[in-house]
Design a protein around this motif. Structure first.
Motif, PDB file in Angstrom:
ATOM      1  N   CYS A 114       1.068  -1.167  -0.126  1.00 24.11           N
ATOM      2  CA  CYS A 114       0.019  -0.154  -0.029  1.00 24.11           C
ATOM      3  C   CYS A 114       0.892   1.366  -0.096  1.00 24.11           C
ATOM      4  O   CYS A 114       0.849   2.014   0.920  1.00 24.11           O
ATOM      5  N   PRO A 173     -11.493  -5.597   4.943  1.00 27.47           N
ATOM      6  CA  PRO A 173     -10.681  -5.987   6.223  1.00 27.47           C
ATOM      7  C   PRO A 173      -9.444  -7.055   5.927  1.00 27.47           C
ATOM      8  O   PRO A 173      -9.336  -7.516   4.964  1.00 27.47           O
ATOM      9  N   GLY A 174      -8.553  -6.831   7.006  1.00 25.70           N
ATOM     10  CA  GLY A 174      -7.136  -7.637   6.884  1.00 25.70           C
ATOM     11  C   GLY A 174      -5.991  -6.915   5.857  1.00 25.70           C
ATOM     12  O   GLY A 174      -5.141  -7.687   5.729  1.00 25.70           O
ATOM     13  N   LYS A 210      -4.901  -1.599   7.885  1.00 21.34           N
ATOM     14  CA  LYS A 210      -5.458  -0.463   8.222  1.00 21.34           C
ATOM     15  C   LYS A 210      -4.675  -0.124   9.534  1.00 21.34           C
ATOM     16  O   LYS A 210      -4.218   0.875   9.863  1.00 21.34           O
ATOM     17  N   THR A 211      -4.955  -1.067  10.404  1.00 22.58           N
ATOM     18  CA  THR A 211      -4.647  -0.886  11.819  1.00 22.58           C
ATOM     19  C   THR A 211      -3.165  -0.975  11.749  1.00 22.58           C
ATOM     20  O   THR A 211      -2.378  -0.223  12.597  1.00 22.58           O
ATOM     21  N   LEU A 212      -2.410  -1.724  11.002  1.00 22.15           N
ATOM     22  CA  LEU A 212      -0.941  -1.944  10.941  1.00 22.15           C
ATOM     23  C   LEU A 212      -0.412  -0.531  10.577  1.00 22.15           C
ATOM     24  O   LEU A 212       0.523  -0.122  11.273  1.00 22.15           O
ATOM     25  N   ILE A 248       4.512  -8.380   1.027  1.00 20.43           N
ATOM     26  CA  ILE A 248       3.864  -8.945   2.276  1.00 20.43           C
ATOM     27  C   ILE A 248       4.421 -10.232   2.508  1.00 20.43           C
ATOM     28  O   ILE A 248       4.765 -10.578   3.824  1.00 20.43           O
ATOM     29  N   ILE A 257       7.887  -9.862   4.026  1.00 18.21           N
ATOM     30  CA  ILE A 257       7.817  -9.368   5.171  1.00 18.21           C
ATOM     31  C   ILE A 257       7.403 -10.486   6.290  1.00 18.21           C
ATOM     32  O   ILE A 257       8.232 -10.724   7.436  1.00 18.21           O
ATOM     33  N   GLY A 305      -3.579  -8.809   3.422  1.00 20.78           N
ATOM     34  CA  GLY A 305      -2.443  -9.110   4.094  1.00 20.78           C
ATOM     35  C   GLY A 305      -2.515 -10.165   5.226  1.00 20.78           C
ATOM     36  O   GLY A 305      -1.754 -10.920   5.554  1.00 20.78           O
ATOM     37  N   ALA A 306      -3.637  -9.961   5.820  1.00 22.36           N
ATOM     38  CA  ALA A 306      -3.853 -11.018   7.065  1.00 22.36           C
ATOM     39  C   ALA A 306      -4.045 -12.438   6.367  1.00 22.36           C
ATOM     40  O   ALA A 306      -3.489 -13.203   7.278  1.00 22.36           O
ATOM     41  N   GLU A 343      -0.538 -13.445   5.929  1.00 23.68           N
ATOM     42  CA  GLU A 343       0.413 -13.730   7.114  1.00 23.68           C
ATOM     43  C   GLU A 343      -0.421 -15.255   7.758  1.00 23.68           C
ATOM     44  O   GLU A 343       0.459 -16.147   8.128  1.00 23.68           O
TER      45      GLU A 343
HETATM   46  P1  ADP Z   1      -7.273  -4.475   9.142  1.00 20.59           P
HETATM   47  O1  ADP Z   1      -7.010  -3.425   9.977  1.00 20.59           O
HETATM   48  O2  ADP Z   1      -7.261  -3.628   7.921  1.00 20.59           O
HETATM   49  O3  ADP Z   1      -8.480  -5.536   9.352  1.00 20.59           O
HETATM   50  P2  ADP Z   1      -4.753  -5.352  10.089  1.00 20.59           P
HETATM   51  O4  ADP Z   1      -3.947  -4.146  10.143  1.00 20.59           O
HETATM   52  O5  ADP Z   1      -5.583  -5.546  11.566  1.00 20.59           O
HETATM   53  O6  ADP Z   1      -5.981  -5.293   8.974  1.00 20.59           O
HETATM   54  O7  ADP Z   1      -4.113  -6.581   9.648  1.00 20.59           O
HETATM   55  C1  ADP Z   1      -3.870  -7.914  10.497  1.00 20.59           C
HETATM   56  C2  ADP Z   1      -2.800  -8.614  10.173  1.00 20.59           C
HETATM   57  O8  ADP Z   1      -2.514  -8.736   8.661  1.00 20.59           O
HETATM   58  C3  ADP Z   1      -1.701  -7.785  10.586  1.00 20.59           C
HETATM   59  O9  ADP Z   1      -1.320  -7.428  11.667  1.00 20.59           O
HETATM   60  C4  ADP Z   1      -0.352  -8.040   9.741  1.00 20.59           C
HETATM   61  O10 ADP Z   1       0.205  -8.935  10.175  1.00 20.59           O
HETATM   62  C5  ADP Z   1      -0.989  -8.554   8.356  1.00 20.59           C
HETATM   63  N1  ADP Z   1      -1.132  -7.511   7.397  1.00 20.59           N
HETATM   64  C6  ADP Z   1      -2.239  -6.971   6.896  1.00 20.59           C
HETATM   65  N2  ADP Z   1      -1.903  -6.171   5.835  1.00 20.59           N
HETATM   66  C7  ADP Z   1      -0.617  -6.254   5.738  1.00 20.59           C
HETATM   67  C8  ADP Z   1       0.068  -5.393   4.964  1.00 20.59           C
HETATM   68  N3  ADP Z   1      -0.204  -4.458   4.103  1.00 20.59           N
HETATM   69  N4  ADP Z   1       1.425  -5.528   5.117  1.00 20.59           N
HETATM   70  C9  ADP Z   1       1.994  -6.579   6.088  1.00 20.59           C
HETATM   71  N5  ADP Z   1       1.287  -7.242   6.862  1.00 20.59           N
HETATM   72  C10 ADP Z   1      -0.027  -6.944   6.791  1.00 20.59           C
END
Ligand code: ADP
Length: 664
Positions: free
Chosen positions: A172, A209-210, A213-215, A343, A346, A371-372, A375
């Protein structure tokens, strides 16, 4: 011991002591009973008749009490009636050779008095103390009951603990670029104010989702090296009206600048006011109002950045997204193949992957993965590898191989096959080998024909993607599945490609009907997928004879109250026409799929034997089978016949629905 446990232990001890003191069998009465057991005349008799039983008589100085120390029995205290009686006892004891001692009362009377006071009044003191502490807590002291209810519950991650930076987020890049300005501001909040600029207030991260965004929000705090407060909006909304608003206030009081406050699932609290059955939801609306007030108010506290995440920006209250509030939207969308590769890299950093594991190849195998999910794939791969290695070692030990041989044959690393299994697990769940063993030959054959139906139809049509896997190994979410993957990422689908996907979905049932004459429950998901694509083709993408219409889907409608009042805007005639078009597309594809299967009956029966034998056919094996039977992929155009009327022309563009595999 936690504070709460401590309270309860103290309370229980207090009650226990209290009960002990108040009941007739308590401390006081025990002493009385002991005295009663031995009166002064009893003692004189004991001295005369049974002097060996007495170890010593202890006369307490300045008191009329005598402690009788007995052999093998507990001491008792006897009250001597008068001075004459005491002399009689002394004479009696002397004549029977009973040992006598004198003890100073002052040596322990203070201690005894204190102990007596403590035993008698201690429980009351403890109870009073306990209730005072409870009251303090109730009034909002840290950790108190009311205090806990209105506490926002926000989690604060210090920048040094679990610190994330932009290097931990991939796929992103645009979003990261947009957020760099925020990081710069947090690093030096004063500069912007000095220059007369208005600091940014709220940043809304929008996306499925996933996808990180939180990350990303964490990474902004990590890059700027400031604290990160995170809370889920659903934590605000409570059963009691007013609690949510109090929690919002608490959150903003708790946060000290410079910092990032992150609110996840903002739509849980930020939906448009007045929505919902009955016109609204008091608690949520009050919480939203408080949030708006706080956002406006914290302008004075420069150095706080409010970030929030949602995948439904369309349902947010306009007041929340107006300039000066969440006025900056950053899209955190699904990563493309390059993003997925990054990803994977990482998440493979902490994994012991074999040298031949290629992040690029994994990215190509996982279109549409978040991304989730990526992972998840890496974690599943590690789990699969650990199990495989354990089993291999156990088997080799059983075969009496030396430790050296075992170590050489089982390198402790995650292989490509482990990653492939990880992908399947995330997509379709864990393989159910025991179920596979217990399935009847008929069930296996049904599944095999069904999956081959999906694969063949997809292979023959021009809009189909290459088949990469056909399997009849049951998994948690399917009895078997067929996977076809596009060469690159797709952002647009033509009508032909969508029809191919519908036809591929219908291919499973078509093959069962044509080749086995059976109809079972296994095609339910295929029908659902086919129907959803067809519906969007008609109502959103303008790909039917009804032309370019757009009719919103009520099932997406978050404002049920409003929708009921306003109506969907579709008249009965249009609704009927839409239904007819959808049926025409799905049924047309089904008939066409049956025809294709019937035309390739021999190939299907031969492929069925291979699949039953090997359980899984990978892309190259499938292609070899096609070549052997002289079948050239991607040659046929789709023609569907709608009630004898001409089929529509190639038209329209639009987002494609999710999912590219046929499952059973
Ligand atoms: P969202 O808030 O969009 O639902 P999260 O940020 O909670 O998603 O993502 C959950 C997990 O998935 C993260 O802790 C990370 O391990 C992995 N992840 C998601 N997106 C990415 C990304 N763009 N790059 C690396 N890891 C990611």
């Amino acid at each position: 011991m936690t504070k709460r446990t401590f309270f309860w232990v103290v309370a229980v001890i207090a009650v226990f002591l209290l009960v002990g003191n108040l009941t007739p069998g308590g401390n006081t009465s025990k002493a009385q009973q002991a005295t009663k057991q031995l009166t002064f005349s009893d003692l004189n008799h004991m001295v005369s008749d049974d002097p060996q039983q007495i170890k010593a008589l202890v006369f307490v100085n300045g008191s009329n009490e005598v402690i009788v120390e007995q052999n093998g029995k507990p001491d008792v205290t006897v009250t001597v009636p008068d001075q004459g009686g005491k002399q009689t006892l002394i004479n009696n004891a002397a004549s029977h050779n009973v040992a006598m001692q004198v003890k100073d009362q002052s040596s322990d009377s203070g201690w005894q008095t204190f102990l007596a006071l403590l035993i008698n009044f201690g429980p009351f003191l403890i109870l009073i103390l306990f209730f005072m502490m409870m009251m303090k807590g109730m009034q909002g002291g840290a950790g108190g009951a009311v205090g806990k209810i209105i506490s926002s519950g926000a989690q604060q991650a210090r920048p040094d603990a679990d610190r994330k930076t932009f290097a931990d987020v991939a796929g992103c890049d645009e979003a990261k670029q947009e957020l760099t300005e925020i990081v710069d501001y947090l690093r030096e909040p004063g500069l912007l104010s000095f220059l007369g600029g208005r600091p940014p207030r709220g940043v809304l991260l929008v996306g499925p989702p996933g996808n990180g965004k939180t990350l990303l929000a964490k990474a902004v705090a990590g890059e700027a090296n400031v604290p990160f407060y995170s809370i889920s909006a659903s934590q605000f909304v409570q059963m009691f009206v007013g609690v949510g608003a109090a929690r919002v206030r608490d959150l903003f009081t708790q946060a000290t600048p410079p910092c990032v406050i992150f609110i996840d699932e903002l739509d849980a609290v930020g939906r448009q006011r007045g929505s919902g059955i009955g016109g609204g939801h008091d608690e949520r609306e009050q919480t939203l109002n408080e949030l708006l007030v706080q956002i406006d108010g914290f302008g004075a506290k420069s150095g706080i950045i409010l970030m929030a995440a949602t995948n439904r920006p369309d349902v947010l209250d306009p007041a929340l997204v107006r300039p000066g509030r969440f006025d900056r939207q950053v899209l955190v969308d699904q990563a493309d193949v390059n993003g997925r590769e990054a990803i994977f890299r990482i998440h493979m950093r902490s994994k012991k992957a074999a040298p031949d594991v290629d992040a690029r190849e994994l990215a190509r195998l996982t279109p549409g993965f978040s991304g989730a999910e990526i992972e998840g794939v890496c974690n599943e791969a590690a789990t699969v590898a650990a199990r495989r290695i354990r089993e291999q070692i156990a088997q080799m030990r059983k075969d009496r191989k030396s430790e050296q041989e075992i170590n050489a044959a089982t390198p402790r690393e995650i292989t490509r096959a482990d990653f492939a299994e990880g992908i399947d697990r995330v997509q379709m769940g864990v393989a159910r080998t025991s179920r596979a063993k217990s399935m009847s030959r008929d069930d296996m054959e049904n599944t095999s024909i069904h999956e081959l139906g999906h694969a063949l139809v997809n292979t023959l049509l021009k809009g189909g993607d290459p088949v990469t896997k056909i399997t009849i190994m049951p998994r948690a979410r399917a009895l078997g599945f067929t996977q076809s993957l596009p060469e690159g990422d797709r952002y647009n689908y033509t009508r032909g490609q969508l029809l191919t996907r519908i036809m591929m979905a219908m291919g499973g049932r078509a093959a069962q009907e044509v080749l086995l004459g059976t109809v079972d429950t296994g095609a339910q998901n295929d029908f659902k997928q086919a129907y959803q694509i067809a519906k969007r083709m008609v109502t959103e993408f303008g790909m039917s004879r009804l032309g370019p219409i757009h009719v919103s889907d009520d099932s997406y409608e978050p404002f049920l109250g409003r929708a009921m009042a306003v109506g969907s805007g579709t008249g009965p005639e249009l609704a009927n026409a839409i239904d007819r078009e959808i049926q025409c597309i799905v049924n047309g594809c089904f008939e066409q799929a049956k025809k294709l299967i019937a035309d390739h009956k021999d190939f299907m029966l031969a492929a069925n034997q291979d699949l039953l034998k090997s359980e899984t056919l990978l892309g190259p094996e499938w292609n070899a089978l096609l070549t052997k039977h002289g079948i050239v992929p991607s040659q046929l155009d789709i023609t569907i016949d709608c009630d004898g009327k001409p089929a529509c022309h190639e038209c329209g563009r639009g987002d494609a629905p999710e999912g590219s595999e046929g499952t059973r």
